[in-house]
Design a protein around this motif. Structure first.
Motif, short mmCIF file in Angstrom:
data_model
loop_
_atom_site.label_atom_id
_atom_site.label_comp_id
_atom_site.label_asym_id
_atom_site.label_seq_id
_atom_site.Cartn_x
_atom_site.Cartn_y
_atom_site.Cartn_z
N GLY A 96 -0.20 -1.88 -8.11
CA GLY A 96 -1.64 -2.11 -7.95
C GLY A 96 -2.02 -3.55 -8.25
O GLY A 96 -2.84 -4.15 -7.55
N ALA B 199 -10.93 -2.27 -4.77
CA ALA B 199 -11.81 -1.14 -4.46
C ALA B 199 -11.06 0.19 -4.49
O ALA B 199 -11.67 1.23 -4.71
N ALA B 200 -9.75 0.17 -4.28
CA ALA B 200 -8.94 1.40 -4.37
C ALA B 200 -8.22 1.50 -5.71
O ALA B 200 -8.13 2.57 -6.29
N VAL B 201 -7.71 0.38 -6.20
CA VAL B 201 -6.87 0.39 -7.40
C VAL B 201 -7.69 0.72 -8.64
O VAL B 201 -7.29 1.57 -9.45
N TRP C 288 2.15 6.21 -7.03
CA TRP C 288 1.03 6.98 -7.56
C TRP C 288 1.33 8.48 -7.48
O TRP C 288 1.10 9.22 -8.43
N SER D 235 3.17 2.18 -10.79
CA SER D 235 2.03 2.13 -9.88
C SER D 235 1.02 1.09 -10.34
O SER D 235 0.35 0.45 -9.52
N GLN E 66 -9.59 -7.17 -1.95
CA GLN E 66 -10.27 -5.94 -1.55
C GLN E 66 -9.55 -4.70 -2.09
O GLN E 66 -10.14 -3.63 -2.18
N SER E 67 -8.29 -4.84 -2.42
CA SER E 67 -7.51 -3.72 -2.94
C SER E 67 -8.10 -3.19 -4.24
O SER E 67 -7.88 -2.03 -4.59
N PRO F 201 -10.66 2.36 -9.10
CA PRO F 201 -11.05 3.77 -9.24
C PRO F 201 -9.87 4.70 -9.55
O PRO F 201 -10.01 5.65 -10.33
N LEU F 202 -8.71 4.44 -8.96
CA LEU F 202 -7.54 5.26 -9.26
C LEU F 202 -7.08 5.06 -10.70
O LEU F 202 -6.65 6.01 -11.36
N MET G 152 0.84 -1.21 0.00
CA MET G 152 0.00 0.00 0.00
C MET G 152 0.87 1.26 0.00
O MET G 152 0.59 2.21 -0.73
N SER H 243 1.06 3.85 -3.10
CA SER H 243 0.75 5.27 -2.86
C SER H 243 1.91 6.17 -3.27
O SER H 243 1.70 7.22 -3.89
#
Length: 186
Positions: free
Chosen positions: A151, A163-165, A139, A147, A160-161, A167-168, A132, A136
């Motif tokens: 990711g 959910a962040a990767v 990114w 990145s 679950q990652s 959208p970014l 993480m 970050s």
């Protein structure tokens, strides 16, 4: 020099925890990662049941590198836990928080009792935290390929990652629309 001292202090705390768990068998998910790694066939690297593969591959590598013992799994997570300390400093630096704040963040990572305890439990948590921080930092630096690779490792470590990767990644694609893209730097 200050970051090295902070990291060394974190290592000493984690090494004491490692010593205290020297003869304690792995429990819970850590034991299941260990068992998957031991039974992993290199011809079938994704045959991990319902588990994400990257941490299992790392545990398998640790067994080959440090010996076929549950201590190898504990040592692997100790290494990643210590790596979180300078990665925390690096992320704070890229956030332009100032020298004192960067060292304070690294100090909090080094002295965090939960992190010290978890560092030798053999769970994927310390590796996930490291990834993480790496993701970050990359990114913030704007490295799309790097990145993106971090990711992908995150998702292959904990689903679950996504959910962040994702959208970014969508945000990056939207911001770069119409811009000629170079996948690899010159």
């Amino acid at each position: 020099a200050a970051l090295a001292l902070i990291t060394a202090a974190g290592l000493l705390l984690r090494w004491a925890a490692f010593y205290n768990y020297w003869n304690v068998p792995l429990e819970g998910d850590a034991a299941s990662y260990w068992n998957y790694a031991r039974s992993l066939k290199l011809a079938e690297p994704f045959a991990n049941g319902t588990r994400e593969p990257v941490f299992i591959w790392l545990v398998r590598f640790a067994n080959a590198l440090f010996g076929n013992s549950q201590r190898s799994s504990r040592f692997l997570t100790l290494i990643f836990s210590c790596s979180v300390i300078p990665m925390t400093w690096l992320l704070a630096k890229h956030l332009k928080l100032g020298a004192f704040a960067c060292l304070a963040a690294a100090g909090l990572a080094a002295l965090n009792p939960f992190s010290v305890f978890m560092s030798v439990q053999g769970y994927q948590l310390e590796f996930f935290t490291f990834l993480m921080l790496l993701f970050s930092t990359l990114w913030l630096r704007g490295g799309l390929a790097a990145s993106g690779a971090a990711g992908a490792l995150l998702i292959l470590t904990r689903i679950q990652s996504a959910a962040a990767v994702f959208p970014l990644a969508a945000l990056a694609a939207w911001r770069l629309r119409g811009t000629p893209l170079k996948v690899l730097p010159d």
